[in-house]
Design a protein around this motif. Structure first.
Motif, mmCIF file in Angstrom:
data_model
loop_
_atom_site.group_PDB
_atom_site.id
_atom_site.type_symbol
_atom_site.label_atom_id
_atom_site.label_comp_id
_atom_site.label_asym_id
_atom_site.label_seq_id
_atom_site.Cartn_x
_atom_site.Cartn_y
_atom_site.Cartn_z
ATOM 1 N N PHE A 129 0.847 -1.187 0.000
ATOM 2 C CA PHE A 129 0.000 0.000 0.000
ATOM 3 C C PHE A 129 0.883 1.237 0.000
ATOM 4 N N ARG A 130 0.784 2.047 -1.040
ATOM 5 C CA ARG A 130 1.579 3.273 -1.060
ATOM 6 C C ARG A 130 1.009 4.291 -0.068
ATOM 7 N N PRO A 131 1.854 4.923 0.731
ATOM 8 C CA PRO A 131 1.358 5.897 1.709
ATOM 9 C C PRO A 131 0.600 7.036 1.025
ATOM 10 N N SER A 132 -0.470 7.475 1.662
ATOM 11 C CA SER A 132 -1.277 8.612 1.202
ATOM 12 C C SER A 132 -1.851 8.425 -0.201
ATOM 13 N N HIS A 133 -1.929 7.182 -0.632
ATOM 14 C CA HIS A 133 -2.654 6.834 -1.850
ATOM 15 C C HIS A 133 -3.991 6.199 -1.465
ATOM 16 N N ALA A 134 -4.774 5.869 -2.485
ATOM 17 C CA ALA A 134 -6.051 5.208 -2.247
ATOM 18 C C ALA A 134 -5.904 3.686 -2.197
ATOM 19 N N PHE A 150 -4.814 1.526 0.020
ATOM 20 C CA PHE A 150 -5.285 0.923 1.259
ATOM 21 C C PHE A 150 -6.809 1.006 1.391
ATOM 22 N N THR A 151 -7.348 2.202 1.178
ATOM 23 C CA THR A 151 -8.788 2.396 1.399
ATOM 24 C C THR A 151 -9.637 1.642 0.363
ATOM 25 N N TYR A 152 -9.225 1.657 -0.896
ATOM 26 C CA TYR A 152 -9.976 0.884 -1.905
ATOM 27 C C TYR A 152 -9.980 -0.602 -1.535
ATOM 28 N N ASN A 194 -8.355 14.817 -7.679
ATOM 29 C CA ASN A 194 -7.313 14.131 -6.916
ATOM 30 C C ASN A 194 -6.354 15.159 -6.327
ATOM 31 N N VAL A 230 1.851 15.602 -4.674
ATOM 32 C CA VAL A 230 1.563 14.251 -5.173
ATOM 33 C C VAL A 230 2.200 13.225 -4.231
ATOM 34 N N ALA A 231 1.499 12.147 -3.955
ATOM 35 C CA ALA A 231 1.971 11.163 -2.982
ATOM 36 C C ALA A 231 3.046 10.240 -3.555
ATOM 37 N N THR A 232 3.099 10.110 -4.866
ATOM 38 C CA THR A 232 4.056 9.185 -5.471
ATOM 39 C C THR A 232 5.448 9.808 -5.551
ATOM 40 N N LEU A 254 -13.512 2.569 8.611
ATOM 41 C CA LEU A 254 -12.852 2.520 7.317
ATOM 42 C C LEU A 254 -13.876 2.269 6.205
ATOM 43 N N ASN A 308 3.404 12.841 3.115
ATOM 44 C CA ASN A 308 2.864 11.477 3.129
ATOM 45 C C ASN A 308 2.751 10.913 4.544
ATOM 46 N N ASP A 309 1.664 10.188 4.775
ATOM 47 C CA ASP A 309 1.418 9.562 6.071
ATOM 48 C C ASP A 309 1.878 8.106 6.035
ATOM 49 N N PHE A 312 2.555 4.295 7.072
ATOM 50 C CA PHE A 312 1.718 3.302 7.741
ATOM 51 C C PHE A 312 2.408 2.705 8.961
ATOM 52 N N SER A 339 -3.480 13.506 5.921
ATOM 53 C CA SER A 339 -4.576 13.156 5.009
ATOM 54 C C SER A 339 -5.931 13.530 5.584
ATOM 55 N N GLN A 373 -8.387 9.001 2.293
ATOM 56 C CA GLN A 373 -7.470 8.781 1.170
ATOM 57 C C GLN A 373 -8.249 8.298 -0.039
ATOM 58 N N GLY A 374 -8.091 8.992 -1.148
ATOM 59 C CA GLY A 374 -8.871 8.657 -2.340
ATOM 60 C C GLY A 374 -10.361 8.876 -2.142
ATOM 61 N N ILE A 408 -12.031 8.158 0.556
ATOM 62 C CA ILE A 408 -12.590 7.112 1.414
ATOM 63 C C ILE A 408 -11.921 7.189 2.785
ATOM 64 N N SER A 409 -12.706 7.089 3.840
ATOM 65 C CA SER A 409 -12.146 7.154 5.191
ATOM 66 C C SER A 409 -11.191 5.984 5.410
#
Lengths: 353, 353, 353, 353
Positions: free
Chosen positions: A101-106, A108-110, A238, A296-298, B216, B260-261, B263, B274, B278-279, B281-282
């Motif tokens: 999971f890339r930090p501060s990307h979607a 994890f949440t997706y 975004n 940008v988080a990347t 989440l 960036n946050d 993990f 954030s 993120q994206g 979504i909580s």
């Protein structure tokens, strides 16, 4: 859900960064409009990757193909379907993030929300989606005719354009890679982005936008105030973290006697701290607002993160990414603004018989 | 149009400041919930006029009467209708503004949009409408159970609470009239408001809000990102000029490597720039954001404006108005936050079979 | 959920049969319309109980009270809130059904869906709700101006009016208690209802409706065809089991050469088996359709059923109920038709710029 | 507008008969579902032209291409975009209708509503659109798991299947070209269609549909009753003129004592004249309904009509058209039923916390 925006002029979209194509359906586009297809492509070109050295070097032609709703060059009033093929899908770039999971990307949440995700290039959460918005926004712009929408880069990191839009020649926005209409500031911004890029790092910034000749009466109380819908639209881009219009956050420090916009006898106002909107409805003055973009988080650096099993891992960021999203977001801000304004223009027709 | 907010838990409202009553219909409230009516009234009391010396001295009991959707103390799953009577309609206070447009009010835009307006006390554009939101929000709060929503006054004019919510004891928010959980700052804010009030002037400010224990997965890509819907909701509050979440506008100055946050291995993040989203979504971290309020437009001073015929006139502002809207807006921010979160909580149930 | 109907002219309702009041909110009503309040009350009187010997003898004044959205007699463009008080709540009539499920009622399904129900008089499933529709429909009728909507009783049980609406004098509809514009047939229908009533039984029937002077162009492809929305609206009326328009079910037996409506040179058609709608869009001819009502489920007879624990029980039906719902449903059919047509009339304004 | 159906499981479509492609976007499809693509294609094949001698002889492969929302064979919860290419666009077939309006088609109304139309093959009003519905319906079917939906041809012209669905072996529906599960009646229907076709004429008919194992509780009062949404869906199918469920129009002739469905002690009912729906909510019994289709308007005969300038003209009908739309509409009825049921199944999850 909720891949739609708008109530009358309504865009619904689909598409992942590395699928076959992205695309959308525009419902509610008025009939009989002669479309300027070059102007649409021009807007796509303003957003596309690879247009300068300070943006991502991915090469994507971003050519839109219209599949319906247009006949002999005119809109028919039926739904306009379109696709933009994904021609540059380097899935291998992303194979190593499949299980992290890339930090501060979607990422994890997706994954947690849906139980799985298309990990290639961010999948649905990729900013590639915004190309769809450009298409709908470019059509909306054409229907808005006299309404002029100009967005521009207001700041990159701490480098800020210390001028109101009145003092700027907005026709210069496109004259430099960072889309800042003040060439001196633009040069500083570009240098800053280049330095940041060299570090494999990224930087945030802000975009200002002004819509001129907006007719009086757009916006619907209570929950669809013009600025509330503009805000919602901007906050869907975004990386956006904030939205303010008119006097914004600075205006909170003023007294009412300093903040109120006195009327001229023709109904215009002497000042415009209201940002062209009173009670959620446009008052005929310029509508202007500002949008905040995080960095940008990347990163193209090594970073620590976790994998899908919760193990700590170190990943080397790679690929082709924007060091600063702001220059390419300028046409996106304009596109969404155009969509929101057109939607309210059409809705306003139903306010009286 | 557009007197509705929400997709599943949906509030539709009506009512003018000086009509018989205001009220609303809550559709989509889950069935079988035992309601705590005292808690609902308590929230209304937090918003109501006349509760301290730094808010408007109008006296309105703001008692909600439920007309449907509740049976033997429980929600039935059917629509909940409610009314709040307007008991203190001093129409004479407003008779002299019948034919004039107050600067930076909705008088001008409503009149031009609709061809007429209810001029008594702002009519539909009055912040009295927000009492309806409190009712729906108070119900939503009860359904959210463990999710705790705390808003508080962050600044009044230039007097700013220079602390993150982590450093504050949020249980102290209600301990002073300005609803700032730091008593020292609160005292300064109150003094400032009193001084402003003495001038017949008004002052702006900001409210911070934090929602803890948000599960989440709330928020829907693409156009219904959690923060986009929160932003839209906040921007519907009268006098709001801006919204930012997480790092907000300040975050635009940071580099990605700073922003960036990272993990922890349990999926939480070490930092939370954030803002818990993120994206769109909580992510299970605290959701927090800030809202900007301009100074109230109604002054108890003489001011120049125009009448309906475009003549320049001078008006003496009078009546009973808030010198600073921020303290009474704290429960409103919480109410809208609760509604948005509940809506997404219900919507999230449909994401999987 | 889904206590709303309409997209632009939108009604949201609440209320149980035996609560304090029922009511609704009309959103999207155009501004500046002078309302005829007597005409609204007249429509409510056409629907109300106790108006003749062949309908339920409950006494309810059904007086609507408008709470907002109207100022100095004109609509303001803001949401119109209204309530109708429930003045005749004989809860004791229903105490014995508290724990039983009446056959072919909503008792069982509401209880199972929501886990509980307001058992008094059918609660939310009561046809009392339709009084709300009458209010919105009566307003819609006034806005439709030249469009004339006439519904009438077409059959009661097997007694059928064997005439097309062209052969009838629709102004006679209100001249008898059953609302059949042919007095001879009306007399038979009334006698039949009286005989049925004497048995403690009920009987079904059909209503025809014709809308004249409907402008060309109303209805939206694909999923909001005019007849699809009319059908949905009719099927929401309690006891409705079917809807057909134009040639309807009988038309399925015809050949295309018999069914097609040839054009006159002015664009009208020689026949109108299409029912005024082609491709989902009104063609300028009369729009007409038929609605089927089952017999009311509430009998004043003994019947076998089950209680909440699944025990077989015998219940003696009592109370004051309609032996035939059709006469009182005539104004309801008209009201919904008016709402649907107005909604499309407003929506049609957005089809072109 | 209004190219969308559904509230949670939502299909939005585009496409003209003779454009490049038709297609759609499915929003709100739950995540993590393994899709059976062959089953989807199978449904498309059931609808496609050229499958037997009694349907149109156009050849269209009708192959669906999914562009998003599916990853490694599973739905991702994001929007599913798809296209079906138009491979057999014989525009020349239609060139002579460019300037004339075919009777009982949408030619006239589209032209008048929008000021222009895509005249090729009916453009947006073509039944080709229904292929899009098949795709979404086939996915919905898979998600409904145990819920079985069976539609079948009930009548062609005056040839009617005089049996309830209980007496039929519904697995035989696909065993003949007309999709009537009674082979004897099917043979008569086929002969009749062939005779009609020889005349260059067309014939109407009816389709019955039954959904079994529908869980209790689907459907939402007041305006989204299950049968109201089913009715709306069916009435959107080209050529549909009527809808009835349960006892339908015939039930209007019954007395309440004959019509009521008595309960068994397990909550099922001894009869099912209600059609599995009480108060708009499914009661666990079979949901069944009937749909009326008019004869197709396109004749292979000479007919009189008018041109765009209002001149009387005579046109020779030609092309490849269905003499009876009913057999190919059977899978369409099933598809829409599946979509409506799935939508309510998802919505029902929000009725309680």
């Amino acid at each position: 859900m909720s891949n739609s925006i708008g109530k009358i002029f309504k865009l619904t979209t689909f598409g992942e960064s590395h699928g076959t194509a992205i695309g959308g359906i525009i419902d509610g586009c008025p009939a009989g409009i002669v479309l300027d297809f070059e102007a649409i492509q021009h807007e796509l070109d303003r957003r596309k990757p690879g247009q300068s050295t300070i943006v991502t070097q991915r090469k994507e032609p971003d050519t839109v193909e219209f599949l319906s709703g247009i006949f002999e060059g005119k809109t028919t009033g039926t739904s306009i379907g379109f696709v933009i093929k994904n021609t540059n899908q380097k899935s291998k770039d992303y194979s190593d993030i499949k299980n992290t999971f890339r930090p501060s990307h979607a990422d994890f949440t997706y994954t947690k929300k849906y139980g799985l995700r298309d990990f290639r290039g961010g999948g649905r959460s990729s900013a590639r989606e915004t190309a769809n918005w450009i298409v709908a926004g470019a059509i909306a712009k054409q229907l808005l005719k006299n309404i002029k929408i100009n967005a521009f880069t207001n700041s990159v990191g701490s480098i800020t354009l210390d001028k109101s839009y009145h003092e700027l020649d907005l026709s210069k926005t496109e004259s430099n890679a960072v889309r800042c209409p003040d060439n001196e500031t633009a040069t500083k911004m570009i240098e800053h982005i280049k330095a940041i890029k060299k570090q494999g790092d990224t930087i945030g910034g802000t975009i200002s936008c002004v819509a001129q000749n907006v007719p009086l009466g757009l916006g619907e109380p209570i929950f669809d105030k013009l600025h509330a819908r503009l805000g919602q639209a901007m906050l869907t881009i975004n990386a956006v973290k904030g939205f303010e219009y008119g006097s914004g956050f600075e205006g909170t420090k003023l007294k009412g006697s300093e903040h109120n916009d006195s009327f001229n006898t023709d109904g215009t106002t002497k000042t415009n701290l209201s940002g062209g909107i009173q009670g959620g409805i446009s008052n005929g003055m310029d509508v202007y607002f500002k949008v905040a973009f995080k960095p940008v988080a990347t990163l193209l650096q090594k970073y620590d993160t976790i994998d899908a099993d919760g193990n700590a891992v170190t990943v080397q960021g790679k690929g082709r990414h924007d060091p600063c999203v702001v220059p390419r977001a300028v046409p996106i801000v304009e596109a969404l603004t155009a969509m929101v304004l057109l939607d309210f223009l059409l809705l306003h027709k139903t306010n009286t018989l």
